[in-house]
Write a protein that holds these residues in place. Structure first.
Motif, PDB file in Angstrom:
ATOM      1  N   VAL A 163      -2.801  83.867 149.576  1.00 12.85           N
ATOM      2  CA  VAL A 163      -1.616  83.089 149.902  1.00 12.85           C
ATOM      3  C   VAL A 163      -1.033  82.481 148.625  1.00 12.85           C
ATOM      4  O   VAL A 163      -1.779  81.933 147.794  1.00 12.85           O
ATOM      5  CB  VAL A 163      -1.950  81.970 150.909  1.00 12.85           C
ATOM      6  CG1 VAL A 163      -0.720  81.109 151.200  1.00 12.85           C
ATOM      7  CG2 VAL A 163      -2.502  82.564 152.199  1.00 12.85           C
ATOM      8  N   LEU A 164       0.299  82.584 148.480  1.00  7.37           N
ATOM      9  CA  LEU A 164       1.011  81.962 147.370  1.00  7.37           C
ATOM     10  C   LEU A 164       1.412  80.553 147.809  1.00  7.37           C
ATOM     11  O   LEU A 164       2.132  80.375 148.790  1.00  7.37           O
ATOM     12  CB  LEU A 164       2.254  82.777 147.005  1.00  7.37           C
ATOM     13  CG  LEU A 164       3.190  82.145 145.972  1.00  7.37           C
ATOM     14  CD1 LEU A 164       2.475  81.982 144.618  1.00  7.37           C
ATOM     15  CD2 LEU A 164       4.453  82.993 145.808  1.00  7.37           C
ATOM     16  N   ALA A 169       0.893  75.041 142.982  1.00 10.63           N
ATOM     17  CA  ALA A 169       1.132  75.457 141.582  1.00 10.63           C
ATOM     18  C   ALA A 169       1.784  74.326 140.792  1.00 10.63           C
ATOM     19  O   ALA A 169       1.416  74.055 139.626  1.00 10.63           O
ATOM     20  CB  ALA A 169       2.009  76.706 141.547  1.00 10.63           C
ATOM     21  N   GLY A 170       2.760  73.604 141.380  1.00 10.62           N
ATOM     22  CA  GLY A 170       3.398  72.484 140.686  1.00 10.62           C
ATOM     23  C   GLY A 170       2.430  71.360 140.418  1.00 10.62           C
ATOM     24  O   GLY A 170       2.435  70.738 139.334  1.00 10.62           O
ATOM     25  N   ALA A 171       1.585  71.043 141.381  1.00 10.90           N
ATOM     26  CA  ALA A 171       0.606  69.973 141.191  1.00 10.90           C
ATOM     27  C   ALA A 171      -0.412  70.340 140.117  1.00 10.90           C
ATOM     28  O   ALA A 171      -0.861  69.475 139.334  1.00 10.90           O
ATOM     29  CB  ALA A 171      -0.090  69.683 142.517  1.00 10.90           C
ATOM     30  N   PHE A 175      -1.267  68.327 136.585  1.00  9.72           N
ATOM     31  CA  PHE A 175      -2.639  67.967 136.239  1.00  9.72           C
ATOM     32  C   PHE A 175      -2.979  68.427 134.818  1.00  9.72           C
ATOM     33  O   PHE A 175      -3.553  67.659 134.012  1.00  9.72           O
ATOM     34  CB  PHE A 175      -3.603  68.589 137.247  1.00  9.72           C
ATOM     35  CG  PHE A 175      -5.054  68.536 136.829  1.00  9.72           C
ATOM     36  CD1 PHE A 175      -5.746  67.327 136.801  1.00  9.72           C
ATOM     37  CD2 PHE A 175      -5.715  69.689 136.411  1.00  9.72           C
ATOM     38  CE1 PHE A 175      -7.077  67.286 136.400  1.00  9.72           C
ATOM     39  CE2 PHE A 175      -7.034  69.652 136.009  1.00  9.72           C
ATOM     40  CZ  PHE A 175      -7.731  68.434 135.997  1.00  9.72           C
ATOM     41  N   LEU A 176      -2.608  69.653 134.466  1.00  4.64           N
ATOM     42  CA  LEU A 176      -2.918  70.170 133.128  1.00  4.64           C
ATOM     43  C   LEU A 176      -2.141  69.409 132.052  1.00  4.64           C
ATOM     44  O   LEU A 176      -2.643  69.165 130.943  1.00  4.64           O
ATOM     45  CB  LEU A 176      -2.616  71.664 133.055  1.00  4.64           C
ATOM     46  CG  LEU A 176      -3.506  72.564 133.939  1.00  4.64           C
ATOM     47  CD1 LEU A 176      -3.060  74.021 133.832  1.00  4.64           C
ATOM     48  CD2 LEU A 176      -4.971  72.433 133.523  1.00  4.64           C
ATOM     49  N   ALA A 177      -0.883  68.995 132.375  1.00  6.07           N
ATOM     50  CA  ALA A 177      -0.090  68.243 131.401  1.00  6.07           C
ATOM     51  C   ALA A 177      -0.703  66.886 131.145  1.00  6.07           C
ATOM     52  O   ALA A 177      -0.802  66.418 129.987  1.00  6.07           O
ATOM     53  CB  ALA A 177       1.341  68.103 131.905  1.00  6.07           C
ATOM     54  N   ASN A 211      -7.792  75.976 132.278  1.00 11.49           N
ATOM     55  CA  ASN A 211      -6.587  75.365 131.732  1.00 11.49           C
ATOM     56  C   ASN A 211      -5.329  76.187 132.034  1.00 11.49           C
ATOM     57  O   ASN A 211      -4.414  76.277 131.213  1.00 11.49           O
ATOM     58  CB  ASN A 211      -6.716  75.138 130.231  1.00 11.49           C
ATOM     59  CG  ASN A 211      -7.680  73.994 129.922  1.00 11.49           C
ATOM     60  OD1 ASN A 211      -7.708  72.985 130.650  1.00 11.49           O
ATOM     61  ND2 ASN A 211      -8.471  74.160 128.876  1.00 11.49           N
ATOM     62  N   ARG A 212      -5.294  76.758 133.246  1.00  7.19           N
ATOM     63  CA  ARG A 212      -4.103  77.497 133.678  1.00  7.19           C
ATOM     64  C   ARG A 212      -3.965  77.373 135.198  1.00  7.19           C
ATOM     65  O   ARG A 212      -4.946  77.154 135.912  1.00  7.19           O
ATOM     66  CB  ARG A 212      -4.141  78.966 133.259  1.00  7.19           C
ATOM     67  CG  ARG A 212      -5.281  79.760 133.827  1.00  7.19           C
ATOM     68  CD  ARG A 212      -5.318  81.180 133.242  1.00  7.19           C
ATOM     69  NE  ARG A 212      -6.352  81.984 133.798  1.00  7.19           N
ATOM     70  CZ  ARG A 212      -6.242  82.704 134.915  1.00  7.19           C
ATOM     71  NH1 ARG A 212      -5.090  82.688 135.570  1.00  7.19           N
ATOM     72  NH2 ARG A 212      -7.256  83.415 135.361  1.00  7.19           N
ATOM     73  N   THR A 213      -2.754  77.490 135.661  1.00  6.28           N
ATOM     74  CA  THR A 213      -2.486  77.323 137.092  1.00  6.28           C
ATOM     75  C   THR A 213      -2.883  78.588 137.856  1.00  6.28           C
ATOM     76  O   THR A 213      -2.870  79.696 137.304  1.00  6.28           O
ATOM     77  CB  THR A 213      -0.998  77.039 137.344  1.00  6.28           C
ATOM     78  OG1 THR A 213      -0.223  78.146 136.874  1.00  6.28           O
ATOM     79  CG2 THR A 213      -0.566  75.772 136.646  1.00  6.28           C
TER      80      THR A 213
END
Length: 498
Positions: A163-164, A169-171, A175-177, A211-213
């Motif tokens: 499932v996409l 993905a935005g959250a 988090f990574l930022a 460290n990637r979405t």
């Protein structure tokens, strides 16, 4: 010479006819005399018969000291003689020869230990207590559906669909930022937000480590079992809370039984059950009763009983037929052949064989039936003899002779409330006067529920202050009466509307 012979022959013939006539007359006289003597003997025997009491054939248990009209029905009392004493003892006397010609067969009342074991058929079903529901935790789009179909048996962790999730993905990017800024407090708050959005801990850890979405996530089966429902298809859009699949566990299964309500007296939760499958009768499965549903089947009047059975190796399949044996506690009971009991719908009775060829009807309380034997709870004792064949002929003869059953004393829990016939108790009803004299009154009255009397015509005595009441035949009256010895006495009498 010829004339003399002729005269002589005529004389002899006349003498012969005279003798014959005298013989016939003597025979007729002797026959009449014998008949008169026999009638006299019969009348004498009748007059010498001793009367024990008088009774009403419709209510033979009530006895009276003198003849007259019955207080219960519109008929005369009947005499009971001493040579008919069998009815007085409540028993029939049958000779051995007569019992053999009737084909009577006796059976002994036996006492045995009998366990409350019940065998009943049932069907295997999947356990509704072991069900897992797979739902969408966020909005998204189905990218891929794995090769699954309803009815498949899958293991825990098996993939169902990819499932996409744009919101996830935005959250993850936020988090990574925040993590790159090096502020531990803000990083922890962003991580907590991922958890609140419904991301599995394993997915959050993978995002943190790589460290990637990861916009596409795989939905997996939380438990093993059969895939009962699969409602996800490739290309469909999802909303939060949408059901995607239903998985039923196979570790245990239900055996649902239809138990007749007459056999449910000893049923208990936790009771041990042995089951044998029709497909494999040599295998004995052991389980326990887990629940008894509160409603019976309205068509068959049976109780729905659920038994939980272990299912190692997942060999038990829903829909299989099985025979279950429910084991209950054993108890010592009295048994008689089922054919020995006469059941009328309102009561059950047997004919007890006594010494001297006497047979007595006895009311009994019956229980469960098994293998042609009937349990007797009350009315008999071990070792007694009962009639197992020919008892219906005895019952017909007893009814004609007015012999009543000997009721067994009711237990405290089963005793029915009966209106007390206390001395001086007064009962009331209405009726129409049929006959009337100075001291008696005959009434066609309505039912008296307190005494369980139906509507009928019967005679009453009149109280002294009612012997000149002014009523006449045909009047409708409301009256009260009470028992007075073996009779009933009207104590109040007043007019009523017809």
């Amino acid at each position: 010479m010829n004339a003399q012979n002729l005269q002589k022959n005529l004389t002899l013939t006349a003498v012969g006819l005279l003798i014959l006539g005298l013989g016939v007359a003597g025979g007729v006289w002797w026959t009449k005399r014998s008949s008169s003597m026999a009638s006299a003997v019969t009348e004498s025997a009748k007059s010498e018969r001793k009367v024990l009491y008088w009774y009403d054939p419709m209510k033979p248990d009530a006895k009276f000291d003198k003849p007259g009209p019955s207080p219960f029905m519109d008929m005369q009392l009947v005499a009971r003689y001493a040579d008919e004493g069998a009815a007085d003892t409540g028993a029939l006397t049958i000779s051995t020869r007569a019992s053999q010609s009737l084909g009577m067969r006796l059976a002994t009342v036996t006492q045995q230990d009998m366990s409350s074991t019940v065998e009943v058929a049932g069907t295997l079903q999947l356990s509704e207590r072991d069900v897992s529901i797979v739902q969408a935790r966020t909005s998204g789009f189905v990218e891929r559906v794995y090769a699954r179909a309803p009815g498949d048996v899958i293991a825990a962790g098996s993939p169902l669909a990819d499932v996409l999730n744009p919101e996830w993905a935005g959250a993850q990017q936020e988090f990574l930022a925040v993590k790159g800024m090096g502020d531990a407090a803000l990083t922890q708050a962003a991580r907590q937000r991922l958890t609140l959005l419904g991301m599995p801990p394993t997915l959050i850890q993978r995002v943190n480590d790589s460290n990637r979405t990861m916009a596409v996530t795989t939905i997996t089966a939380p438990t093993s079992g059969v895939l009962s429902e699969l409602m996800v298809r490739q290309g469909m859009s999802l909303s939060p809370g949408m059901t995607l699949a239903r998985i039923t566990g196979l570790g245990t299964v239900w055996l649902e039984l239809a138990l007749p309500q007459a056999q449910a007296s000893n049923l208990a939760i936790g009771q041990v059950v042995e089951a044998r499958l029709t497909a494999a009768p040599e295998v004995v499965l052991k389980g326990r009763v887990t629940s008894v549903l509160v409603e019976t089947n309205p068509d068959t009047r049976t109780l729905r009983v659920r038994v939980e059975l272990p299912n190692p190796g997942q060999r038990l399949r829903a829909g299989m037929l099985a025979t279950a044996t429910l084991h209950g506690p054993s108890e010592s009971v009295l048994l008689v052949p089922s054919d020995a009991v006469i059941r009328t719908g309102k009561r059950a009775l047997v004919y007890l064989a006594e010494d001297g060829g006497q047979f007595k009807p006895v009311d009994v309380q019956i229980g469960a039936e098994r293998d042609g034997q009937l349990v007797i709870h009350q009315g008999l004792s071990a070792g007694q003899k009962v009639v197992a064949s020919g008892q219906f002929l005895l019952d017909s003869e007893a009814s004609m002779r007015g012999i009543v059953t000997q009721p067994s004393p009711p237990t405290e829990s089963m005793a029915a409330p009966v209106a007390p016939m206390e001395k001086g108790a007064v009962f009331e009803t209405s009726g129409v006067i049929e006959e009337l004299d100075a001291s008696n009154i005959k009434l066609r009255h309505q039912a008296v529920p307190a005494l369980k009397w139906p509507a009928m015509t019967m005679g009453f005595k009149r109280a002294k202050d009612l012997q000149s009441s002014g009523f006449k035949v045909g009047d409708t009256v409301q009256f009260q009466f009470k028992a007075s010895g073996d009779e009933y006495e009207v104590v109040t009498l007043k007019g009523a509307k017809p």
